[in-house]
Design an enzyme around this catalytic site. Structure first.
Site, PDB file in Angstrom:
ATOM      1  N   ASP A   1       0.771  -1.261   0.000  1.00 38.03           N
ATOM      2  CA  ASP A   1       0.000   0.000   0.000  1.00 38.03           C
ATOM      3  C   ASP A   1       0.801   1.309   0.000  1.00 38.03           C
ATOM      4  O   ASP A   1       1.765   1.438   0.743  1.00 38.03           O
ATOM      5  CB  ASP A   1      -0.853   0.106   1.280  1.00 38.03           C
ATOM      6  CG  ASP A   1      -1.604  -1.142   1.613  1.00 38.03           C
ATOM      7  OD1 ASP A   1      -1.581  -2.093   0.828  1.00 38.03           O
ATOM      8  OD2 ASP A   1      -2.225  -1.162   2.694  1.00 38.03           O
TER       9      ASP A   1
ATOM     10  N   TRP B   1       5.806 -10.383   1.265  1.00 34.09           N
ATOM     11  CA  TRP B   1       5.308  -9.604   2.397  1.00 34.09           C
ATOM     12  C   TRP B   1       5.918 -10.144   3.684  1.00 34.09           C
ATOM     13  O   TRP B   1       6.144 -11.344   3.821  1.00 34.09           O
ATOM     14  CB  TRP B   1       3.777  -9.717   2.437  1.00 34.09           C
ATOM     15  CG  TRP B   1       3.136  -8.790   3.414  1.00 34.09           C
ATOM     16  CD1 TRP B   1       2.874  -7.474   3.235  1.00 34.09           C
ATOM     17  CD2 TRP B   1       2.678  -9.116   4.729  1.00 34.09           C
ATOM     18  NE1 TRP B   1       2.278  -6.951   4.351  1.00 34.09           N
ATOM     19  CE2 TRP B   1       2.143  -7.937   5.285  1.00 34.09           C
ATOM     20  CE3 TRP B   1       2.675 -10.289   5.501  1.00 34.09           C
ATOM     21  CZ2 TRP B   1       1.606  -7.894   6.577  1.00 34.09           C
ATOM     22  CZ3 TRP B   1       2.136 -10.241   6.778  1.00 34.09           C
ATOM     23  CH2 TRP B   1       1.613  -9.059   7.304  1.00 34.09           C
TER      24      TRP B   1
ATOM     25  N   PHE C   1       2.045  -1.041  10.055  1.00 36.27           N
ATOM     26  CA  PHE C   1       1.059  -1.209   8.988  1.00 36.27           C
ATOM     27  C   PHE C   1       0.632   0.161   8.435  1.00 36.27           C
ATOM     28  O   PHE C   1       1.089   1.206   8.890  1.00 36.27           O
ATOM     29  CB  PHE C   1      -0.147  -2.002   9.515  1.00 36.27           C
ATOM     30  CG  PHE C   1       0.034  -3.506   9.471  1.00 36.27           C
ATOM     31  CD1 PHE C   1       1.302  -4.076   9.358  1.00 36.27           C
ATOM     32  CD2 PHE C   1      -1.061  -4.356   9.544  1.00 36.27           C
ATOM     33  CE1 PHE C   1       1.463  -5.464   9.305  1.00 36.27           C
ATOM     34  CE2 PHE C   1      -0.914  -5.735   9.501  1.00 36.27           C
ATOM     35  CZ  PHE C   1       0.344  -6.297   9.385  1.00 36.27           C
ATOM     36  N   SER C   2      -0.314   0.114   7.511  1.00 36.51           N
ATOM     37  CA  SER C   2      -0.652   1.315   6.739  1.00 36.51           C
ATOM     38  C   SER C   2      -1.162   2.471   7.585  1.00 36.51           C
ATOM     39  O   SER C   2      -1.715   2.284   8.672  1.00 36.51           O
ATOM     40  CB  SER C   2      -1.699   0.968   5.687  1.00 36.51           C
ATOM     41  OG  SER C   2      -1.072   0.298   4.634  1.00 36.51           O
TER      42      SER C   2
ATOM     43  N   ASP D   1      -5.215   1.096   9.675  1.00 36.85           N
ATOM     44  CA  ASP D   1      -5.051   1.998   8.521  1.00 36.85           C
ATOM     45  C   ASP D   1      -5.655   3.389   8.743  1.00 36.85           C
ATOM     46  O   ASP D   1      -6.536   3.839   7.978  1.00 36.85           O
ATOM     47  CB  ASP D   1      -5.654   1.372   7.245  1.00 36.85           C
ATOM     48  CG  ASP D   1      -5.205  -0.069   7.013  1.00 36.85           C
ATOM     49  OD1 ASP D   1      -4.127  -0.428   7.511  1.00 36.85           O
ATOM     50  OD2 ASP D   1      -5.936  -0.832   6.346  1.00 36.85           O
TER      51      ASP D   1
ATOM     52  N   GLU E   1     -10.607  -2.160   4.364  1.00 39.37           N
ATOM     53  CA  GLU E   1      -9.247  -1.720   4.672  1.00 39.37           C
ATOM     54  C   GLU E   1      -9.017  -0.332   4.080  1.00 39.37           C
ATOM     55  O   GLU E   1      -9.725   0.110   3.180  1.00 39.37           O
ATOM     56  CB  GLU E   1      -8.224  -2.690   4.069  1.00 39.37           C
ATOM     57  CG  GLU E   1      -8.283  -4.095   4.660  1.00 39.37           C
ATOM     58  CD  GLU E   1      -7.124  -4.972   4.206  1.00 39.37           C
ATOM     59  OE1 GLU E   1      -6.927  -5.103   2.992  1.00 39.37           O
ATOM     60  OE2 GLU E   1      -6.420  -5.529   5.077  1.00 39.37           O
TER      61      GLU E   1
ATOM     62  N   TRP F   1      -3.285  -8.668  -3.900  1.00 36.10           N
ATOM     63  CA  TRP F   1      -2.931  -9.723  -2.951  1.00 36.10           C
ATOM     64  C   TRP F   1      -3.102 -11.096  -3.592  1.00 36.10           C
ATOM     65  O   TRP F   1      -4.086 -11.346  -4.295  1.00 36.10           O
ATOM     66  CB  TRP F   1      -3.808  -9.641  -1.689  1.00 36.10           C
ATOM     67  CG  TRP F   1      -3.433  -8.486  -0.831  1.00 36.10           C
ATOM     68  CD1 TRP F   1      -4.172  -7.356  -0.595  1.00 36.10           C
ATOM     69  CD2 TRP F   1      -2.212  -8.319  -0.103  1.00 36.10           C
ATOM     70  NE1 TRP F   1      -3.486  -6.500   0.228  1.00 36.10           N
ATOM     71  CE2 TRP F   1      -2.282  -7.072   0.546  1.00 36.10           C
ATOM     72  CE3 TRP F   1      -1.058  -9.091   0.059  1.00 36.10           C
ATOM     73  CZ2 TRP F   1      -1.252  -6.578   1.351  1.00 36.10           C
ATOM     74  CZ3 TRP F   1      -0.038  -8.609   0.856  1.00 36.10           C
ATOM     75  CH2 TRP F   1      -0.136  -7.366   1.493  1.00 36.10           C
TER      76      TRP F   1
HETATM   77  C1  FRU Z   1      -3.943  -3.521   2.795  1.00 36.18           C
HETATM   78  C2  FRU Z   1      -3.324  -3.999   4.098  1.00 36.18           C
HETATM   79  C3  FRU Z   1      -3.657  -3.038   5.208  1.00 36.18           C
HETATM   80  C4  FRU Z   1      -2.529  -3.272   6.177  1.00 36.18           C
HETATM   81  C5  FRU Z   1      -1.367  -3.497   5.248  1.00 36.18           C
HETATM   82  C6  FRU Z   1      -0.334  -4.439   5.780  1.00 36.18           C
HETATM   83  O1  FRU Z   1      -3.326  -3.997   1.646  1.00 36.18           O
HETATM   84  O2  FRU Z   1      -3.758  -5.298   4.370  1.00 36.18           O
HETATM   85  O3  FRU Z   1      -4.928  -3.206   5.767  1.00 36.18           O
HETATM   86  O4  FRU Z   1      -2.324  -2.181   7.022  1.00 36.18           O
HETATM   87  O5  FRU Z   1      -1.891  -3.996   4.046  1.00 36.18           O
HETATM   88  O6  FRU Z   1       0.792  -4.475   4.962  1.00 36.18           O
END
Ligand code: FRU
Length: 494
Positions: free
Chosen positions: A42, A66, A101-102, A169, A223, A306
């Site tokens: 992201d 990831w 995370f985001s 997020d 998200e 994803w």
């Molecule tokens: C979206 C997500 C977010 C999370 C991040 C983790 O693609 O799943 O919700 O913060 O990626 O990398």
């Protein structure tokens, strides 16, 4: 040295070990932001600070998969040319041990604040065994960031029909005297929703309400929410997970789209219309926007999906960003157009006018693996027409863009694009004055198509051979290419 700094240094060393190998990849993009090495997802913290655009991103600096998330960082004076910056955040503390995370960015008192989700796994099952909290990091120079002692600033999800752990997020903005943020969430029985918070200082946050929620069975999680005012409406952008395919819609694993409506800041509710996709292609997720100094609302998304196959992983990198798009609302839809600054990347213009086409046609000077095309096509009486990109007849490679007038769809087919995932995506499109307008951005392993001046957009990654550079126009009856312009595009990353 502090743990945070130590982790960042180690991450840079890790990049250095494979950077050369990454550069050898012929799928490396010319004018799209991608990680210097290893994994990207992201966009995060997209903002303007001291007159420059900053873009952060979810980054795993130790493998092309990831993993525990860091925040990578690039900046730009003009959204066309980007400069790599040192990694901004690393998972150094108890509360973000398994990933930063985001999140988003905001300026306050001349400082740049990043608000992000600290992720901790509490067991082996990443769906159920997790704890997510909201945190801040601050910078005085836009280059190095320090996490706040007050972290986490939101320690747990609010009570109510709100899942206690899937809570992430934050996207923060200022309205009147307050800061607000939206957070991605789900109900206890797994329906996607978004939460609204308010703060006067970014540190103490008060939960207001569930701002919006999906219908039963629509999705299991929302998200990366983003909320902003545009052309008289309030817009909630979010990425719902688990939406089932319906006709031509929702064939990607997860979706990204928006609701238009009216936000009541006191009640914390958004009265809104239906969900619309932002992009009808294959690879578009977790978009984030910022408002720039010229008052433009600009969007960038992760140009991947994803669980998709990512052939570039064998060259030790994965993932990229879309080109920046300016948003406008026309009628009840968001229109997206490439930001004008991208015209600075143009070189070597080739120009055609009034070309009759019936069957297949190759035009001199129209080919390549990294270029922009602008076309106006008069459909006359043909029922199907379009173009093939990245063509190599010997290798039987082609990426096919077709307008099918009988069906009323524009179709992006990557069945024969080369390596990587295949399939077809469709966007409903009607001709205007019997004409179709296209603006197409081809990069080494991507295609973005803006249809009818940004009414619909389709984005996809493709993985052709290096030698597949042909472009073929086709029509099943007479059509007229009223205008066709092609530019090569300069490399944009330093
Ligand atoms: C979206 C997500 C977010 C999370 C991040 C983790 O693609 O799943 O919700 O913060 O990626 O990398």
């Amino acid at each position: 040295m502090k743990e945070h700094q130590k982790l960042i240094l180690e991450a840079h060393k890790s990049h250095d070990q494979v950077k050369n190998e990454v550069q050898k990849s012929h799928w490396r993009l010319n004018y799209h932001v991608s990680p210097p090495a290893y994994w990207m997802n992201d966009p995060n913290g997209f903002c303007v600070y001291n007159g420059e655009y900053h873009l952060f991103y979810q980054h795993h600096p130790f493998s092309p998969e990831w993993g525990p998330m860091y925040w990578g960082h690039v900046k730009s004076k003009d959204l066309a040319f980007w400069e790599e910056q040192p990694i901004a955040l690393a998972p150094s503390e108890e509360y973000d041990r398994d990933g930063c995370f985001s999140g988003s960015a905001i300026e306050k008192d001349g400082k740049l604040y990043l608000m992000y989700t600290g992720n901790v796994w509490t067991g082996d099952n990443h769906d159920t065994d997790l704890k997510q909290v909201q945190c801040l990091a601050v910078s005085t120079d836009g280059l190095t960031f320090e996490k706040l002692k007050d972290n986490p600033v939101i320690e747990k999800a609010p009570d109510g029909d709100i899942h206690p752990y899937h809570f992430r997020d934050p996207k923060v903005w200022k309205h009147g005297d307050f800061y607000y943020c939206v957070l991605g969430s789900r109900t206890n029985d797994h329906q996607g929703q978004v939460l609204l918070y308010r703060s006067s200082d970014l540190i103490n946050w008060e939960y207001i309400n569930v701002l919006a929620k999906g219908e039963v069975g629509f999705s299991f999680m929302w998200e990366c929410p983003d909320l902003f005012h545009l052309d008289g409406q309030d817009v909630l952008v979010m990425s719902p997970q688990g939406v089932k395919p319906k006709g031509y819609l929702y064939h990607n694993l997860h979706q990204a789209g928006y609701l238009l409506g009216k936000l009541d800041y006191e009640k914390g509710t958004l009265e809104h219309g239906d969900f619309h996709l932002l992009d009808y292609g294959f690879d578009f997720y977790a978009p984030q926007t910022t408002l720039d100094d010229q008052g433009r609302r600009i969007l960038i998304a992760w140009m991947a999906m994803w669980e998709s196959e990512m052939p570039e992983q064998k060259n030790q990198w994965a993932g990229a960003m879309t080109i920046p798009r300016e948003l406008k609302i026309e009628g009840e839809t968001i229109i997206q157009r490439p930001v004008l600054e991208l015209q600075k990347l143009r070189k070597d213009e080739v120009h055609y006018e009034n070309v009759e086409l019936n069957g297949e046609l190759e035009l001199e000077g129209i080919q390549g693996d990294s270029f922009e095309l602008e076309m106006v096509i008069d459909a006359k009486k043909a029922s199907q027409f379009g173009l093939k990109l990245r063509v190599n007849e010997e290798l039987q490679e082609e990426t096919v863009l077709t307008y099918n007038r009988d069906e009323g769809f524009f179709i992006f087919n990557r069945d024969h694009s080369g390596k990587g995932p295949k399939g077809e995506r469709k966007a409903p499109v009607v001709l205007k004055d019997n004409q179709l307008r296209l603006q197409i951005f081809v990069d080494k392993s991507s295609v973005e198509v803006f249809i009818n001046e940004g009414e619909k957009v389709m984005t996809g990654r493709i993985y052709p051979s290096e030698k597949s550079t042909g472009v073929l126009l086709f029509a099943n009856g007479p059509v007229e290419i009223v205008q066709l312009k092609k530019w090569g595009l300069k490399n944009c990353i330093n």
